[in-house]
Write a protein that holds these residues in place. Structure first.
Motif, PDB file in Angstrom:
ATOM      1  N   ALA A  54      50.004  43.370  50.118  1.00  0.00           N
ATOM      2  CA  ALA A  54      50.673  44.516  49.488  1.00  0.00           C
ATOM      3  C   ALA A  54      51.048  44.247  48.173  1.00  0.00           C
ATOM      4  O   ALA A  54      50.979  45.314  47.189  1.00  0.00           O
ATOM      5  CB  ALA A  54      51.958  44.729  50.272  1.00  0.00           C
ATOM      6  N   ARG A  55      51.582  43.118  47.659  1.00  0.00           N
ATOM      7  CA  ARG A  55      52.063  42.951  46.436  1.00  0.00           C
ATOM      8  C   ARG A  55      50.801  42.922  45.482  1.00  0.00           C
ATOM      9  O   ARG A  55      50.853  43.353  44.357  1.00  0.00           O
ATOM     10  CB  ARG A  55      52.705  41.561  46.519  1.00  0.00           C
ATOM     11  CG  ARG A  55      53.926  41.547  46.855  1.00  0.00           C
ATOM     12  CD  ARG A  55      54.398  39.925  47.168  1.00  0.00           C
ATOM     13  NE  ARG A  55      55.748  39.907  47.855  1.00  0.00           N
ATOM     14  CZ  ARG A  55      56.846  39.576  47.236  1.00  0.00           C
ATOM     15  NH1 ARG A  55      56.968  39.442  45.882  1.00  0.00           N
ATOM     16  NH2 ARG A  55      58.148  39.494  47.994  1.00  0.00           N
ATOM     17  N   LEU A  56      49.722  42.444  45.918  1.00  0.00           N
ATOM     18  CA  LEU A  56      48.462  42.295  45.057  1.00  0.00           C
ATOM     19  C   LEU A  56      47.909  43.670  44.596  1.00  0.00           C
ATOM     20  O   LEU A  56      47.533  44.007  43.671  1.00  0.00           O
ATOM     21  CB  LEU A  56      47.437  41.443  45.764  1.00  0.00           C
ATOM     22  CG  LEU A  56      47.548  39.896  45.972  1.00  0.00           C
ATOM     23  CD1 LEU A  56      46.816  39.245  46.833  1.00  0.00           C
ATOM     24  CD2 LEU A  56      47.650  39.340  44.326  1.00  0.00           C
ATOM     25  N   ARG A  57      47.966  44.668  45.844  1.00  0.00           N
ATOM     26  CA  ARG A  57      47.336  46.055  45.525  1.00  0.00           C
ATOM     27  C   ARG A  57      48.342  46.650  44.572  1.00  0.00           C
ATOM     28  O   ARG A  57      47.779  47.323  43.893  1.00  0.00           O
ATOM     29  CB  ARG A  57      47.583  46.657  46.923  1.00  0.00           C
ATOM     30  CG  ARG A  57      46.359  46.233  47.968  1.00  0.00           C
ATOM     31  CD  ARG A  57      46.244  47.406  49.152  1.00  0.00           C
ATOM     32  NE  ARG A  57      45.384  46.929  50.200  1.00  0.00           N
ATOM     33  CZ  ARG A  57      45.690  46.321  51.325  1.00  0.00           C
ATOM     34  NH1 ARG A  57      46.813  45.741  51.344  1.00  0.00           N
ATOM     35  NH2 ARG A  57      44.604  45.724  52.131  1.00  0.00           N
ATOM     36  N   GLU A  58      49.701  46.493  44.842  1.00  0.00           N
ATOM     37  CA  GLU A  58      50.633  46.942  43.915  1.00  0.00           C
ATOM     38  C   GLU A  58      50.224  46.669  42.271  1.00  0.00           C
ATOM     39  O   GLU A  58      50.274  47.232  41.251  1.00  0.00           O
ATOM     40  CB  GLU A  58      51.973  46.784  44.277  1.00  0.00           C
ATOM     41  CG  GLU A  58      52.580  47.544  45.207  1.00  0.00           C
ATOM     42  CD  GLU A  58      53.927  47.426  45.435  1.00  0.00           C
ATOM     43  OE1 GLU A  58      54.704  47.851  44.738  1.00  0.00           O
ATOM     44  OE2 GLU A  58      54.430  46.786  46.355  1.00  0.00           O
ATOM     45  N   ALA A  59      50.101  45.336  42.393  1.00  0.00           N
ATOM     46  CA  ALA A  59      49.858  44.831  41.050  1.00  0.00           C
ATOM     47  C   ALA A  59      48.519  45.177  40.355  1.00  0.00           C
ATOM     48  O   ALA A  59      48.252  45.374  39.116  1.00  0.00           O
ATOM     49  CB  ALA A  59      49.898  43.241  40.897  1.00  0.00           C
ATOM     50  N   LEU A  60      47.445  45.233  41.213  1.00  0.00           N
ATOM     51  CA  LEU A  60      46.144  45.684  40.754  1.00  0.00           C
ATOM     52  C   LEU A  60      46.184  47.299  40.296  1.00  0.00           C
ATOM     53  O   LEU A  60      45.669  47.645  39.378  1.00  0.00           O
ATOM     54  CB  LEU A  60      45.065  45.617  41.875  1.00  0.00           C
ATOM     55  CG  LEU A  60      44.766  43.987  42.179  1.00  0.00           C
ATOM     56  CD1 LEU A  60      43.783  43.846  43.528  1.00  0.00           C
ATOM     57  CD2 LEU A  60      43.809  43.471  41.104  1.00  0.00           C
ATOM     58  N   ALA A  61      46.773  48.065  41.326  1.00  0.00           N
ATOM     59  CA  ALA A  61      47.168  49.499  41.123  1.00  0.00           C
ATOM     60  C   ALA A  61      47.955  49.785  39.743  1.00  0.00           C
ATOM     61  O   ALA A  61      47.649  50.736  39.310  1.00  0.00           O
ATOM     62  CB  ALA A  61      47.830  49.988  42.183  1.00  0.00           C
ATOM     63  N   ALA A  62      48.643  48.764  39.386  1.00  0.00           N
ATOM     64  CA  ALA A  62      49.566  48.792  38.165  1.00  0.00           C
ATOM     65  C   ALA A  62      48.685  48.608  36.803  1.00  0.00           C
ATOM     66  O   ALA A  62      49.392  48.542  35.778  1.00  0.00           O
ATOM     67  CB  ALA A  62      50.910  47.911  38.134  1.00  0.00           C
ATOM     68  N   GLY A  63      47.374  48.076  37.130  1.00  0.00           N
ATOM     69  CA  GLY A  63      46.512  47.879  35.791  1.00  0.00           C
ATOM     70  C   GLY A  63      46.400  46.624  35.837  1.00  0.00           C
ATOM     71  O   GLY A  63      45.438  46.200  34.767  1.00  0.00           O
ATOM     72  N   MET A  64      46.923  45.528  36.355  1.00  0.00           N
ATOM     73  CA  MET A  64      46.714  44.030  36.064  1.00  0.00           C
ATOM     74  C   MET A  64      45.200  43.684  36.548  1.00  0.00           C
ATOM     75  O   MET A  64      44.641  44.335  37.228  1.00  0.00           O
ATOM     76  CB  MET A  64      47.437  43.256  36.974  1.00  0.00           C
ATOM     77  CG  MET A  64      49.040  43.198  36.539  1.00  0.00           C
ATOM     78  SD  MET A  64      49.962  41.920  37.318  1.00  0.00           S
ATOM     79  CE  MET A  64      51.581  42.285  36.563  1.00  0.00           C
ATOM     80  N   SER A  65      44.880  42.649  35.774  1.00  0.00           N
ATOM     81  CA  SER A  65      43.411  42.114  36.036  1.00  0.00           C
ATOM     82  C   SER A  65      43.684  41.406  37.413  1.00  0.00           C
ATOM     83  O   SER A  65      44.600  40.897  37.838  1.00  0.00           O
ATOM     84  CB  SER A  65      42.721  41.358  34.845  1.00  0.00           C
ATOM     85  OG  SER A  65      43.480  40.142  35.070  1.00  0.00           O
ATOM     86  N   VAL A  66      42.464  40.990  37.977  1.00  0.00           N
ATOM     87  CA  VAL A  66      42.524  40.218  39.019  1.00  0.00           C
ATOM     88  C   VAL A  66      43.056  38.752  38.767  1.00  0.00           C
ATOM     89  O   VAL A  66      43.923  38.367  39.671  1.00  0.00           O
ATOM     90  CB  VAL A  66      40.978  39.953  39.677  1.00  0.00           C
ATOM     91  CG1 VAL A  66      40.956  38.815  40.813  1.00  0.00           C
ATOM     92  CG2 VAL A  66      40.399  41.222  40.216  1.00  0.00           C
TER      93      VAL A  66
END
Length: 281
Positions: free
Chosen positions: A239-251
């Motif tokens: 869930a945290r990773l999805r939020e970070a990726l959705a916020a525009g962060m790179s992998v």
């Protein structure tokens, strides 16, 4: 030379001698509202040409101002109140001047965001200056959601916002809903002026107060950093990773931020982030 000049945010006694001299000696003073800056200079017995520079004309003005700077003129840029560029016009001009090789300097001085931060009683650093949130509710919620996603991915910083008084209660309620009702916060109002006020409490408490007592004047909202969260399980990690990726962060950045926030091994976080990214999140 282009000189950025900080001006008082309320108390005219905060105009520094250097700031006054920078404007007095300029060939022209660029300002948001010529009436405001003109009145400030008139009080000091200073007469200098004033050129309006605001969000609606800055793009068109930049080429003309660069020509004047290239011809050897000295221009001063002043906000109506506070430090130029901090939620105020001038960024386009400064970037263009730097690109053109024009010397750019500044006369430091009053800044509402920093003053509110130091009076808030909240951790002063690191801090993130957000400026004004979007006016419309949906866009405001989306911006707060991006900030919360960054926090869940590991961001631990005090947040500083500017807000209009008639939107303060709505913004505080939106912050309480997205960032956490119990988050410690402070509302600083009318700084350096006669009715200066700093009210401290949780976001929920402040939202309730200003819903009953409409604010007046210039407002700064300071929100303390989130508390450290419990180590993430597999579902929470995703869930945290999805939020970070959705916020525009790179992998890579998402994995590093979430690993730092949760204590999960970075290799594991990266592997999960990569898998989520390839799966379309």
């Amino acid at each position: 030379m282009l000189t950025l000049v900080a001006t008082p945010i309320g108390n005219l006694g905060d105009l520094s001698p250097r700031a006054l001299e920078a404007m007095r000696s300029a060939d022209a003073v660029l300002c948001e509202d010529t009436r405001v800056t003109g009145a400030l200079l008139a009080r000091q017995g200073v007469s200098v040409p004033l050129v309006p520079l605001h969000e609606h004309n800055e793009a068109a003005q930049v080429p003309r101002l660069l020509e004047r700077l290239a011809a050897g003129e000295k221009l001063a840029l002043a906000s109506d109140a506070g430090t130029p560029l901090m939620s105020d016009p001038g960024y386009r001009l400064v970037r263009a001047a730097i690109a053109a090789g024009v010397p750019v300097t500044a006369v430091p001085g009053p800044n509402a965001a920093v003053m509110a931060l130091t009076l808030s009683g909240l951790p002063p650093h690191p801090f993130l200056f957000v400026g004004f949130l979007p006016v419309r509710g949906g866009a405001r919620a989306a911006e707060l959601g991006r900030l919360r996603a960054a926090e869940r991915a590991g961001l631990r910083t005090t947040l500083v916002f500017y807000e209009a008084p008639h939107r303060l209660d709505e913004s505080l309620a939106a912050m309480a809903e997205t960032l956490g009702a119990d988050r410690p916060a402070a509302v600083a109002r009318e700084l350096t002026k006669r009715f200066e006020e700093v009210r401290r409490g949780s976001l929920a408490e402040l939202a309730a107060w200003y819903a009953r007592h409409p604010a007046r004047g210039e407002v700064v909202v300071v929100v303390g950093p989130p508390e450290a969260e419990a180590p993430a399980g597999e579902a929470d990690l995703d869930a945290r990773l999805r939020e970070a990726l959705a916020a525009g962060m790179s992998v890579r950045d998402a994995a590093a931020a979430v690993a730092a926030a949760t204590g999960v091994a970075r290799k594991l976080a990266y592997a999960r982030a990569l898998a989520l990214s390839r799966a379309g999140r």
